[in-house]
Design a protein around this motif. Structure first.
Motif, PDB file in Angstrom:
ATOM      1  N   PHE A  50       0.827  -1.202   0.000  1.00  0.00           N
ATOM      2  CA  PHE A  50       0.000   0.000   0.000  1.00  0.00           C
ATOM      3  C   PHE A  50       0.870   1.265   0.000  1.00  0.00           C
ATOM      4  N   LEU A  52       0.864   5.329   1.374  1.00  0.00           N
ATOM      5  CA  LEU A  52       0.273   6.262   2.323  1.00  0.00           C
ATOM      6  C   LEU A  52       1.151   7.509   2.415  1.00  0.00           C
ATOM      7  N   SER A  61       5.284   4.185  -0.837  1.00  0.00           N
ATOM      8  CA  SER A  61       4.794   2.808  -0.869  1.00  0.00           C
ATOM      9  C   SER A  61       5.706   1.924  -0.022  1.00  0.00           C
ATOM     10  N   VAL A 108       2.999   2.719  11.128  1.00  0.00           N
ATOM     11  CA  VAL A 108       1.730   3.073  10.478  1.00  0.00           C
ATOM     12  C   VAL A 108       0.745   3.480  11.568  1.00  0.00           C
ATOM     13  N   ASP A 132      -2.064   6.602   8.218  1.00  0.00           N
ATOM     14  CA  ASP A 132      -3.119   5.715   7.718  1.00  0.00           C
ATOM     15  C   ASP A 132      -4.470   6.418   7.831  1.00  0.00           C
ATOM     16  N   ALA A 137      -5.397   1.303   5.460  1.00  0.00           N
ATOM     17  CA  ALA A 137      -4.440   0.203   5.370  1.00  0.00           C
ATOM     18  C   ALA A 137      -4.709  -0.838   6.449  1.00  0.00           C
ATOM     19  N   CYS A 141      -5.736  -4.787   5.921  1.00  0.00           N
ATOM     20  CA  CYS A 141      -4.940  -5.863   6.512  1.00  0.00           C
ATOM     21  C   CYS A 141      -5.706  -6.633   7.593  1.00  0.00           C
TER      22      CYS A 141
END
Length: 213
Positions: A50, A52, A61, A108, A132, A137, A141
């Protein structure tokens, strides 16, 4: 094999002072009953690539940040959570050892703006914070869950407004999680626990990454 990050007396004191110890026990029990965090990226699988924004707003990425080397990805609830602050500080202390084994840390978290900048300041310039937004994300997940109206009310009673912190009233929280990704992006280690008070010791994660090389 990793051990639990030792409890931080300050974090425990904050929770006790707020009268949240039993509240958190009940909250974690509900998450466990709902099997929160059971459908997530697993060891041996490729981690999602992903993209962000970082603390400065630049989109990055996972593969770009990895740059051909192993990385540790840590999903974090943010600075409002004393357990998360303790983990961030522990990672900051472990970064020199992580660098020696060729690894890099990516955190994150859903915080944006000043909160994101503050997290980046804790982990330092050699680690990267990814913001995030709306917990997208974490949702992808399998690490995000609805906090629930009762818990939102409890937080508001202590003047903790998740909507203001995250810039969204979606009502989601992430499950803290730690992953080690090999050079090819394959997951070599994963720690996911709906009990957000339990985190792996960063020193053990670094040692494990070193042994995997």
């Amino acid at each position: 094999m990793t051990t639990r990050l030792q409890p931080n007396p300050e974090a425990e004191a904050v929770v006790a002072a707020l009268g949240f110890a039993s509240v958190y026990d009940d909250f974690v029990a509900r998450l466990q009953a709902l099997d929160a965090g059971k459908v997530t990226p697993r060891v041996g699988e490729a981690f999602p690539n992903f993209s962000l924004p970082d603390a400065s707003g630049r989109y990055r990425s996972i593969r770009q940040l990895q740059d051909g080397g192993p990385i540790v990805i840590s999903f974090n609830r943010g600075l409002w959570c004393p357990f998360c602050v303790h983990e961030l500080q522990s990672w900051a202390a472990a970064l020199p050892a992580l660098e020696r084994v060729g690894g890099r840390l990516i955190v994150v978290a859903g915080e944006i703006g000043e909160g994101a900048s503050a997290i980046q300041a804790i982990i330092g310039p050699k680690a990267t914070l990814l913001c995030d937004v709306d917990h997208g994300a974490a949702l992808a997940c399998g690490l995000s869950f609805p906090v629930g109206e009762e818990m939102k009310r409890r937080y508001l009673e202590i003047e903790l407004d998740l909507a203001a912190i995250y810039g969204s009233d979606g009502g989601f929280l992430p499950i803290p999680a730690t992953f080690i990704l090999g050079k090819d992006g394959t997951i070599g280690y994963a720690h996911i626990d709906p009990d957000f008070r339990l985190r792996p010791d960063p020193r053990d994660v670094v040692a494990l990454l070193g042994a995997m090389r």
